[in-house]
Write a protein that holds these residues in place. Sequence first.
Motif, PDB file in Angstrom:
ATOM      1  N   ARG A  48     -18.594   3.712-122.806  1.00  0.00           N
ATOM      2  CA  ARG A  48     -17.225   3.243-122.544  1.00  0.00           C
ATOM      3  C   ARG A  48     -16.367   4.350-121.954  1.00  0.00           C
ATOM      4  O   ARG A  48     -15.572   4.112-121.045  1.00  0.00           O
ATOM      5  CB  ARG A  48     -16.595   2.719-123.834  1.00  0.00           C
ATOM      6  CG  ARG A  48     -17.152   1.404-124.275  1.00  0.00           C
ATOM      7  CD  ARG A  48     -16.483   0.917-125.536  1.00  0.00           C
ATOM      8  NE  ARG A  48     -17.019  -0.352-125.951  1.00  0.00           N
ATOM      9  CZ  ARG A  48     -17.216  -0.706-127.213  1.00  0.00           C
ATOM     10  NH1 ARG A  48     -16.904   0.121-128.192  1.00  0.00           N
ATOM     11  NH2 ARG A  48     -17.707  -1.888-127.495  1.00  0.00           N
ATOM     12  N   ARG A  49     -16.518   5.546-122.470  1.00  0.00           N
ATOM     13  CA  ARG A  49     -15.748   6.686-121.963  1.00  0.00           C
ATOM     14  C   ARG A  49     -16.089   6.960-120.502  1.00  0.00           C
ATOM     15  O   ARG A  49     -15.213   7.193-119.668  1.00  0.00           O
ATOM     16  CB  ARG A  49     -16.049   7.921-122.814  1.00  0.00           C
ATOM     17  CG  ARG A  49     -15.179   9.101-122.463  1.00  0.00           C
ATOM     18  CD  ARG A  49     -15.558  10.310-123.250  1.00  0.00           C
ATOM     19  NE  ARG A  49     -15.171  10.176-124.649  1.00  0.00           N
ATOM     20  CZ  ARG A  49     -15.258  11.164-125.530  1.00  0.00           C
ATOM     21  NH1 ARG A  49     -15.719  12.346-125.164  1.00  0.00           N
ATOM     22  NH2 ARG A  49     -14.881  10.974-126.764  1.00  0.00           N
ATOM     23  N   ILE A  50     -17.365   6.928-120.172  1.00  0.00           N
ATOM     24  CA  ILE A  50     -17.807   7.140-118.790  1.00  0.00           C
ATOM     25  C   ILE A  50     -17.279   6.026-117.892  1.00  0.00           C
ATOM     26  O   ILE A  50     -16.760   6.280-116.805  1.00  0.00           O
ATOM     27  CB  ILE A  50     -19.346   7.226-118.712  1.00  0.00           C
ATOM     28  CG1 ILE A  50     -19.841   8.480-119.440  1.00  0.00           C
ATOM     29  CG2 ILE A  50     -19.822   7.200-117.264  1.00  0.00           C
ATOM     30  CD1 ILE A  50     -21.340   8.483-119.734  1.00  0.00           C
ATOM     31  N   ALA A  51     -17.403   4.794-118.359  1.00  0.00           N
ATOM     32  CA  ALA A  51     -16.939   3.642-117.574  1.00  0.00           C
ATOM     33  C   ALA A  51     -15.442   3.757-117.272  1.00  0.00           C
ATOM     34  O   ALA A  51     -15.012   3.529-116.140  1.00  0.00           O
ATOM     35  CB  ALA A  51     -17.243   2.346-118.317  1.00  0.00           C
ATOM     36  N   ARG A  52     -14.651   4.110-118.284  1.00  0.00           N
ATOM     37  CA  ARG A  52     -13.198   4.279-118.075  1.00  0.00           C
ATOM     38  C   ARG A  52     -12.907   5.386-117.075  1.00  0.00           C
ATOM     39  O   ARG A  52     -12.060   5.234-116.202  1.00  0.00           O
ATOM     40  CB  ARG A  52     -12.513   4.603-119.410  1.00  0.00           C
ATOM     41  CG  ARG A  52     -11.882   3.433-120.081  1.00  0.00           C
ATOM     42  CD  ARG A  52     -10.958   3.837-121.218  1.00  0.00           C
ATOM     43  NE  ARG A  52     -11.474   4.876-122.100  1.00  0.00           N
ATOM     44  CZ  ARG A  52     -12.235   4.664-123.169  1.00  0.00           C
ATOM     45  NH1 ARG A  52     -12.577   3.451-123.493  1.00  0.00           N
ATOM     46  NH2 ARG A  52     -12.641   5.664-123.919  1.00  0.00           N
ATOM     47  N   ALA A  53     -13.606   6.498-117.200  1.00  0.00           N
ATOM     48  CA  ALA A  53     -13.349   7.647-116.331  1.00  0.00           C
ATOM     49  C   ALA A  53     -13.645   7.334-114.866  1.00  0.00           C
ATOM     50  O   ALA A  53     -12.971   7.850-113.975  1.00  0.00           O
ATOM     51  CB  ALA A  53     -14.181   8.848-116.788  1.00  0.00           C
ATOM     52  N   TYR A  54     -14.617   6.462-114.626  1.00  0.00           N
ATOM     53  CA  TYR A  54     -15.028   6.170-113.246  1.00  0.00           C
ATOM     54  C   TYR A  54     -14.654   4.754-112.806  1.00  0.00           C
ATOM     55  O   TYR A  54     -15.099   4.293-111.760  1.00  0.00           O
ATOM     56  CB  TYR A  54     -16.524   6.445-113.058  1.00  0.00           C
ATOM     57  CG  TYR A  54     -16.782   7.931-113.089  1.00  0.00           C
ATOM     58  CD1 TYR A  54     -16.559   8.703-111.962  1.00  0.00           C
ATOM     59  CD2 TYR A  54     -17.168   8.571-114.258  1.00  0.00           C
ATOM     60  CE1 TYR A  54     -16.744  10.074-111.983  1.00  0.00           C
ATOM     61  CE2 TYR A  54     -17.353   9.946-114.295  1.00  0.00           C
ATOM     62  CZ  TYR A  54     -17.132  10.688-113.152  1.00  0.00           C
ATOM     63  OH  TYR A  54     -17.306  12.046-113.186  1.00  0.00           O
ATOM     64  N   ASN A  55     -13.827   4.110-113.621  1.00  0.00           N
ATOM     65  CA  ASN A  55     -13.297   2.790-113.267  1.00  0.00           C
ATOM     66  C   ASN A  55     -14.412   1.789-112.935  1.00  0.00           C
ATOM     67  O   ASN A  55     -14.353   1.103-111.905  1.00  0.00           O
ATOM     68  CB  ASN A  55     -12.300   2.908-112.107  1.00  0.00           C
ATOM     69  CG  ASN A  55     -11.410   1.689-112.009  1.00  0.00           C
ATOM     70  OD1 ASN A  55     -11.124   1.024-113.004  1.00  0.00           O
ATOM     71  ND2 ASN A  55     -10.980   1.371-110.806  1.00  0.00           N
ATOM     72  N   VAL A  56     -15.420   1.762-113.786  1.00  0.00           N
ATOM     73  CA  VAL A  56     -16.501   0.787-113.680  1.00  0.00           C
ATOM     74  C   VAL A  56     -16.672   0.140-115.047  1.00  0.00           C
ATOM     75  O   VAL A  56     -16.176   0.644-116.049  1.00  0.00           O
ATOM     76  CB  VAL A  56     -17.841   1.432-113.233  1.00  0.00           C
ATOM     77  CG1 VAL A  56     -17.718   2.032-111.839  1.00  0.00           C
ATOM     78  CG2 VAL A  56     -18.329   2.465-114.227  1.00  0.00           C
ATOM     79  N   SER A  57     -17.377  -0.972-115.087  1.00  0.00           N
ATOM     80  CA  SER A  57     -17.636  -1.608-116.375  1.00  0.00           C
ATOM     81  C   SER A  57     -18.885  -1.001-117.008  1.00  0.00           C
ATOM     82  O   SER A  57     -19.734  -0.422-116.315  1.00  0.00           O
ATOM     83  CB  SER A  57     -17.832  -3.115-116.196  1.00  0.00           C
ATOM     84  OG  SER A  57     -19.049  -3.375-115.543  1.00  0.00           O
ATOM     85  N   VAL A  58     -18.993  -1.156-118.311  1.00  0.00           N
ATOM     86  CA  VAL A  58     -20.197  -0.719-119.009  1.00  0.00           C
ATOM     87  C   VAL A  58     -21.406  -1.452-118.432  1.00  0.00           C
ATOM     88  O   VAL A  58     -22.474  -0.865-118.239  1.00  0.00           O
ATOM     89  CB  VAL A  58     -20.064  -0.942-120.532  1.00  0.00           C
ATOM     90  CG1 VAL A  58     -21.391  -0.722-121.238  1.00  0.00           C
ATOM     91  CG2 VAL A  58     -18.994  -0.029-121.108  1.00  0.00           C
TER      92      VAL A  58
END
Length: 69
Positions: A48-58
């Motif tokens: 989730r943290r990665i997805a938020r940082a790169y504006n993508v979904s899990v």
Amino acid sequence: MSKTFHDNFKRITAGQNIAEITKATGLDQGSVSRYLNGSRVPRLPRLRRIARAYNVSVDELDEPLEGAA
């Protein structure tokens, strides 16, 4: 999920070094390195943290790349 995540993580972070990815995600350098080399796959909170940082979904992090079999 591991191969798919590994490929997608490399794709979304292309052109960035580990320090830049660490800064964007708030993850430690060791974890980022292991995710990039495919030796580890993050658990859901880090996904989730990665997805938020790169504006993508899990889900996008776990989808097969287009054209991959």
